[in-house]
Design a protein around this motif. Structure first.
Motif, short mmCIF file in Angstrom:
data_model
loop_
_atom_site.label_atom_id
_atom_site.label_comp_id
_atom_site.label_asym_id
_atom_site.label_seq_id
_atom_site.Cartn_x
_atom_site.Cartn_y
_atom_site.Cartn_z
N GLU A 94 -0.86 5.68 3.82
CA GLU A 94 -1.80 4.94 4.66
C GLU A 94 -1.17 4.52 6.00
O GLU A 94 -1.85 3.97 6.86
CB GLU A 94 -2.28 3.67 3.93
N THR A 151 -8.82 1.83 3.21
CA THR A 151 -7.83 2.65 2.55
C THR A 151 -8.23 4.11 2.72
O THR A 151 -9.05 4.43 3.58
CB THR A 151 -7.72 2.22 1.06
N GLY A 186 -5.55 1.35 7.41
CA GLY A 186 -5.96 0.03 6.93
C GLY A 186 -6.35 -0.83 8.11
O GLY A 186 -7.25 -0.50 8.88
N CYS A 230 -7.85 8.00 -4.19
CA CYS A 230 -7.74 6.76 -3.44
C CYS A 230 -6.36 6.17 -3.66
O CYS A 230 -5.90 6.06 -4.80
CB CYS A 230 -8.83 5.79 -3.90
N LEU A 238 -5.44 3.14 -3.11
CA LEU A 238 -5.48 1.71 -3.45
C LEU A 238 -5.31 1.51 -4.95
O LEU A 238 -5.74 2.34 -5.74
CB LEU A 238 -6.84 1.16 -3.00
N ARG A 292 0.86 -1.20 0.00
CA ARG A 292 0.00 0.00 0.00
C ARG A 292 0.89 1.24 0.00
O ARG A 292 2.04 1.20 0.41
CB ARG A 292 -0.89 0.03 1.24
N SER A 333 -10.42 8.27 5.70
CA SER A 333 -10.31 6.82 5.51
C SER A 333 -11.65 6.28 5.05
O SER A 333 -12.69 6.89 5.28
CB SER A 333 -9.95 6.13 6.83
#
Lengths: 639, 83, 211, 418
Positions: free
Chosen positions: B16, C153, B62, C136, C138, B12, C159
């Protein structure tokens, strides 16, 4: 071209330009093939425009920024990509391959390899026919970094190297003469390459001129750093959508629309917007806050405290875990009991505070400060996962699940008892610092009998989607008591009257619980985070800054928050400072201003007169007093 | 920009994650038994190497799991075999 | 519930400012979903007893892998190695929680009702990926993120839990309630920047977020 | 040969002689076998230390060892802001000493460091920011440092392009102003100190990397370098981001973490911003250089790093912050972007003093704020090395504070829970 009347001078260079306001003529000289020296034979050509063309240089910038080495290639007279550090490859012109067929072939190979590396099996294909150039069709460039005139370079006519910053060959030579010999020093001393072209036109020439001057190979002189971006990048595109209302999330509570409709002014607290005060027609902040304070002290006031961080703790080792984090006696808490709790950093400084409630043998509920919610959750998880993975504990954030409505004031109990509920709000059955769950006005609630105002108060947790409905029920049912919504400013006044601190306002990351007079919250017979730090020599100094109250001697002056405190007026700088005012308000219920402060050896100074050093140069005498101004015995919250 | 391999969620984007500094610093079992110097060593002193560094990360946005990775502090490349 | 008590959706104020029922022929539609009941479940995935008890009680398998979800009477998202989010029809969560608690008695677990703490939006349409990808982190490429997958994510500066329901593609997006307005605003903005109108539409009872 | 003085007359004289007679700003000597004092690190702080050792303490048998080219580390990588309005008296007095030296530096060094006292604004965006500003300004005034609290309207009057709208996401509620603060030309600071130190006999040795610190018992005896072994009984290490690496050579650990810190400049613009604006809450620092470039400081990357580069999202955040403050700059283009390595201490204050190894002194931990301290840091470090004890100005900045707990917490005071 000759037929069209264009003169072509083979083996010649321009050695000078004449003209005052513009180009009038150029001086052409012939030069031998080795480019070592000019052969003389000046010819003057009258013209009003001089156009130059240089060779191509591989754009090695990306390669270099990715950590790759740059190497000088003598044959091609340019820098080319050397060893790579990351997974990248240069192909075509940026690899120094200037012919079309080489570009196509390198591109094809690199593309195939990249596809394979990504897990694909490429289908064979052929590149277009470039029309292979005969060998030697394009001869390598003959570099000409500067015109080798007979006189010393410092006496040359101007030969520009950087066309944006007007850096000349002579400037490079002068820099070297003055001792700026490293290529980076030359760059910075002459401004070579600092234009908007980022040196794309002149840098290689400049470095080669420097090499000539130092009598070193270009390879040894090296390049300056290729700084990103390759070409100018707009601030706006880099910032993207994150400007204006999308700059940072605005967090609003479930009751926000009600506050707005009620005309509240809002305070920015981290990402949250919180109601600050609710001015009525013609009221300023001072009037509104006075009215809200008196309502809480005399009858009934209501507040949205939903932004408090909330954490559920489950598990057989919950007590063990919480006893390592918090300073108070957790094991001794009975089910249904609430406690004020503080947590320290390992450096012993107060990190956050809140209420801890025991909901079961293995089940606790914590609140944190509004700004500390995420940090505290992260802090707990870090210790649990990295240091004590053997503990069987689960943490869940419920900050958003619950909205918190505070009812404060002598009429709070009467209001609740008058509503449809299965909770016994009676004094005996629901004592101070306890929690009850049940149904209120038809919705499930958790009610905490805690008080941040010093009044009889209940903090009602309700599922957020139902909070507006419950709030309106309170407003309707509370009409008979003159129920008054209050904001953060009134909350601050009420808690300051009681000497309750706000972590982050009355503390600043350099304050221990001892400084705050919270000794009774510190367990003596077990370890917890930060405990060891409290016995370091500096934390034991008697002259540490301690929390006290301040009263203006006879005056009615409210001190600005942040005001510095000194022993006496005057003195030459640096004037020793005793501390500063952390909180300061006019107390509507006491009728005079009050302040909280951190003062060196403050507790021992009670009764002393010290001075507030105002920014306008005045010194106001003030008396050091207890930080608890109102109801010191705490009788009102126990009723 | 770092691409960080969360042992649970997979690779990732760095944004994050939260960074937790040097790994393998164990909290002393009996802090009261330590001298001020020993306690300060635990609290503040760090290897801060130029080269390989074992460090803690948390997949904050996450799965919220903490984990340890080894990374070169010059090239920023993660060693492949750390968990 | 007694008379006069109503639920108010986290996006109620925001939706009041929206006009119409959304444009036609959009490349991506944004639906604000009605509220669900949400339970946060923690427990030991290696304990067969725990897994069996939960699956029996919920009458549905728990997602076995990281980043997966299962659908049925509930939608169960796997959030981490020992954490699941169970979304159910609003109003049933109490009863579900009660059954779980009863059956799990004596085991080591944590069950927390987090209903009201988050909202769900559904972004669907041929360009939905593009709308999301602008904020995003991801990898949303179909090879990397397939139908049946979910992930926690980021969406711009907040989030989210994102789940790909089908290849339309249909993304279900769960965000914390206080960030809901920001997320909806951001999605609308992102849609506009690819010339697609992303207009949040509420699909709850009667199209009215205030019930 | 007498040292050439820079003046209008020397400029004219040299112009007539085609600039062929300028002397070298500093020599490039071959290192001797032994010096009285070695300074490791040829950045602004190291060169200033050597200069003040020679000037204030008469110690001239000094070499400055630089692994690359002087001024090539953080000296040449910062956003050049100079101010002294720190909260805690210990820090404020040290930075104020530095500011006073800045005020006479060009004359003292006979080298124009282009110190421009154009003022530094620190913006407040919340009620707590404003409390902190009131507290800091009050402390500054008692410490004899110029400081003012100002309103959004005053800010707008001084900086017409700034956005003081109450509807901004984080509206500007006020700020502090230090009029004596400003910026300087970073390269010139290194060169000016180098030239002045060289004139007093200091050897400046470039391309000379220290690879080991030699000790005999608990004493230093010299260093191993890429140009051979050099002996000295006193060694001052002032290597910005690399302090931990050098400490490791002497078997020490320091309370430091090295992180990438990034900055960028725009294309040159006509004058639009004649002061320095700093905002902690939205996190961006900005000024306009004399060349016209907007110079912007971004945040620090969270991870340890020696790579002189950070992550792009850090740059993005700084762009967003600048556009929040100055919407018009949205159309400006970033031209260059770079990173430096800063070593950050737990209290965001430097460490200047002795170490457990006798004769070995460290000056490090300046974090993001080292440039402004350059002359003061060198002045205090020179005193510490010359006398083998700290001056009262840097005594609070010893390593021992991490043991006693007497931290000077500029960190803690700036960012905690609310």
């Amino acid at each position: 071209m000759r037929e069209a009347g264009v003169d072509i001078f083979h083996g010649c260079v321009v050695a000078g330009v004449s003209g005052r306001d513009g180009v009038r003529s150029v001086h052409v000289v012939s030069m031998s093939a080795g480019a070592g020296a000019v052969n003389g034979g000046v010819k003057t050509v009258h013209c009003d425009l001089l156009v130059m063309s240089g060779g191509w240089n591989p754009a090695v910038h990306l390669h270099s920024q990715a950590g790759g080495r740059i190497e000088w290639d003598d044959a091609r007279a340019c820098f080319v990509p050397g060893a790579v550090r990351q997974d990248h490859v240069s192909v075509g012109a940026c690899n120094g391959s200037f012919s079309l067929d080489a570009c196509l072939e390198e591109g094809k190979q690199a593309g195939l390899e990249a596809a394979r590396a990504c897990g694909f099996e490429p289908v064979p294909f052929s590149t277009p026919e470039a029309g292979r150039e005969p060998p030697g069709a394009e001869r390598p460039l003959q570099p000409l970094w500067s015109i080798p005139l007979p006189q010393s370079p410092l006496r040359h006519p101007k030969q520009f190297v950087d066309y944006q910053n007007d850096t000349t060959v002579a400037d490079v030579y002068q820099a070297v003469q003055e001792g700026y010999r490293n290529v980076e020093h030359v760059k910075r001393y002459t401004a070579l390459g600092f234009g908007t072209d980022q040196g794309k036109m002149g840098n290689i020439n400049g470095m080669a001129v420097l090499a000539e001057c130092l009598d070193k190979p270009v390879a040894e002189v090296g390049t300056t750093t290729f700084r990103p971006p390759y070409t100018g990048a707009g601030f706006g595109p880099c910032a993207g959508a994150a400007v204006g209302e999308l700059y940072d999330p605005v967090r609003k509570t479930a009751l926000h629309h009600w506050h707005e409709a009620a005309g509240a002014e809002f305070e920015v607290v981290g990402q949250w917007l919180r109601p600050w005060y609710y001015p009525r027609e013609g009221e300023g902040m001072h009037d509104a806050v006075a009215r809200e304070c008196l309502a809480a002290r005399r009858s009934l006031a209501i507040m949205d405290a939903s932004t408090l961080g909330k954490i559920e703790v489950h598990g057989p080792d919950a007590v063990t875990f919480l006893e390592r984090i918090y300073t108070h006696n957790v094991a001794g808490m009975k089910n249904g009991r609430c406690n004020y709790g503080i947590m320290l950093g390992e450096d012993g400084m107060v990190m956050d505070d809140g209420v801890m409630a025991r909901l079961g043998d293995r089940h606790f509920y914590l609140t944190t400060t509004t700004g500390g919610a995420a940090r505290v959750m992260g802090w707990l998880e870090q210790w649990l996962q990295t240091e004590w993975p053997d503990l069987n504990v689960y943490l869940t954030s419920v900050t958003e699940r619950w909205s918190t409505i505070v009812l404060a004031g002598p009429a709070a109990r009467k209001l609740l008892q008058g509503m449809d509920t299965d909770i016994d709000f009676g004094r005996k059955d629901f004592p101070f610092m306890t929690v009850r769950s049940g149904s209120l006005a038809g919705v499930p609630v958790r009610v905490f009998r805690v008080s941040f105002s010093g009044e009889l108060a209940f903090e009602i947790n309700v599922e957020s989607d139902l909070a507006p409905a419950l709030w309106q029920q309170f407003m309707a049912a509370g009409e008979q008591y003159g129920i008054t919504p209050y904001g953060t400013e009134t909350m601050h006044v009420l808690r300051a009257e009681k000497g309750f601190v706000i972590v982050g306002q009355d503390t600043d990351g350099s304050v221990t619980p001892l400084d705050l007079g919270m000794n009774r919250l510190l367990s003596k017979d077990r370890d917890y985070l930060g405990k060891r730090s409290l016995v370091r020599p500096d934390c034991q100094r008697p002259d540490r800054k301690q929390l006290v109250g301040l009263l203006c001697e006879g005056g009615r002056e409210s001190l600005p928050e942040g005001t510095q405190l000194v022993e006496r007026p005057g003195g030459a700088p640096p004037v020793p400072k005793l501390g500063h005012v952390t909180s300061s308000y006019h107390s509507p219920c006491l009728g005079h201003p009050i302040a909280l402060a951190l003062v060196s050896a403050g507790r021992a100074r009670k009764g002393d007169v010290i001075h507030a050093a105002l920014r306008d140069g005045r010194h106001v005498p003030i008396k050091v007093v207890s930080p608890v101004f109102y109801d010191p015995k705490g009788e009102r919250q126990h009723v | 920009m770092l691409l960080i391999n969360c042992p649970w969620c997979g690779p990732r984007d760095e944004s994050e994650f939260g960074y937790g500094g040097e790994a393998d610093i164990t909290r002393p079992a009996d802090p009261d038994a330590l001298t001020d110097e020993e306690w300060a060593d635990y609290l503040f002193m760090r290897k801060n190497p130029r080269g390989l560094h074992r460090e803690q990360w948390v997949h904050e946005h996450g799965c919220r799991r903490w984990f340890v990775l080894e990374r070169d502090t010059v090239t920023y490349r993660f060693s492949d075999d750390t968990t | 519930m007694s008379d006069g008590l109503y639920r108010r959706h986290a996006l109620a104020s925001f939706l009041e400012g929206e006009t119409g029922n959304g444009p036609e022929n959009t490349a991506a539609d944004l639906e604000v979903r009605p509220d669900y009941g949400y339970l946060n479940l923690r427990g030991e995935p290696n304990s067969e007893r725990f897994m069996q008890t939960v699956q029996k009680t919920l009458e549905q398998p728990l997602p076995a892998e990281a980043g997966a979800f299962t659908s049925g009477q509930h939608t169960i998202y796997r959030l981490g190695p020992d954490e699941w989010l169970v979304a159910s029809e609003l109003g049933t969560e109490n009863e579900t929680a009660g059954r779980l608690a009863e059956n799990l008695a004596g085991q080591c677990y944590s069950l927390v009702d987090v209903t009201g703490g988050q909202i769900m939006m559904r972004l669907r349409g041929p360009r939905a990926r593009e709308v999301l990808a602008r904020g995003c982190t991801l990898d949303l490429h179909p090879r990397a993120f397939k139908a049946g997958r979910c992930a926690q994510t980021t969406l711009a500066k907040t989030s989210m839990l994102i789940a790909l329901a089908d290849d339309a593609p249909t993304f279900d997006i769960i965000v914390r309630r206080s960030f809901a307005e920001y997320a909806a605003r951001w999605l609308r903005h992102s849609g506009a920047s690819i010339h697609s109108r992303v207009t949040p539409v509420f699909t709850g009872a009667g199209g009215n977020p205030v019930r | 040969m007498g040292r050439q003085r820079y003046s209008i007359f020397s400029l004219l004289r040299n112009a007539v002689s085609h600039n062929e007679n300028w002397q070298q700003a500093w020599r490039s000597p071959v290192p001797r076998k032994r010096y009285d004092v070695l300074i490791v690190g040829g950045g602004g702080h190291g060169l200033a230390t050597a200069y003040y050792l020679a000037k204030e303490h008469g110690i001239t048998n000094v070499a400055v060892l630089e692994k690359g080219w002087i001024g090539g580390g953080n000296t040449g990588r910062n956003t050049t802001i100079v101010r002294s309005n720190y909260l805690w008296t210990e820090a404020a007095l040290l930075y104020e000493k530095s500011l006073k030296l800045w005020e006479g530096l060009s004359r003292d060094l006979n080298y124009n460091v282009m110190f421009s006292q154009r003022g530094v604004y620190n913006l407040g965006h919340s009620l707590q920011d404003m409390r902190d500003i009131e507290r800091r300004v009050g402390a500054n005034r008692l410490d004899g440092i110029d400081a003012e609290v100002i309103t959004p309207e005053q800010i707008k009057a001084a900086i017409p392009m700034i956005n003081i709208s109450r509807r901004a996401r984080y509206p500007i509620l006020g700020g502090s102003l230090q009029r004596r603060g400003g910026i300087a030309r970073h390269d010139a600071v290194a060169w000016g100190f180098a030239r002045a130190a060289d004139a007093l006999g200091v050897d400046i040795i470039q391309q000379c990397e220290v690879t080991g610190i030699c000790r005999d018992g608990g004493r230093v005896t010299g260093v191993e370098t890429t140009r051979g072994r050099i002996e000295a009984d006193r060694i001052g290490v002032v290597v910005a981001g690399h302090a931990s690496v050098l400490a490791g050579m002497a078997g020490l650990r320091l309370p430091l973490e090295s992180h990438p810190l990034q900055a960028y400049v725009s294309e040159p613009l006509k004058p639009v911003l004649d002061t320095v604006v700093m905002s902690n809450a939205v996190h961006g620092y900005i000024s306009q250089s004399d060349k016209g470039e907007l110079v912007v400081g971004a945040g620090i990357d969270a991870y340890n790093g020696y790579g002189q580069r950070g992550s792009f999202h850090t740059i993005e955040h700084a762009m967003q912050a600048i556009i929040e403050l100055f919407p018009a700059f949205s159309r400006v283009r970033m031209l260059r972007q770079w990173g430096g390595i800063v070593d950050v201490s737990p209290d965001a204050c430097p460490i200047i003093g002795r170490t457990p190894v006798q004769g070995l002194y460290f000056n490090c931990g300046w974090g993001t704020g080292g440039f402004k301290a350059t002359p003061g840091s060198g002045w205090a470090f020179a005193h510490t090395i010359a006398r083998d004890e700290p001056h009262e100005l840097n005594a609070p900045f010893s390593l021992e504070r991490f043991t006693t707990g007497a931290l000077i917490d500029e960190h803690g005071a700036a960012a905690v829970a609310h």
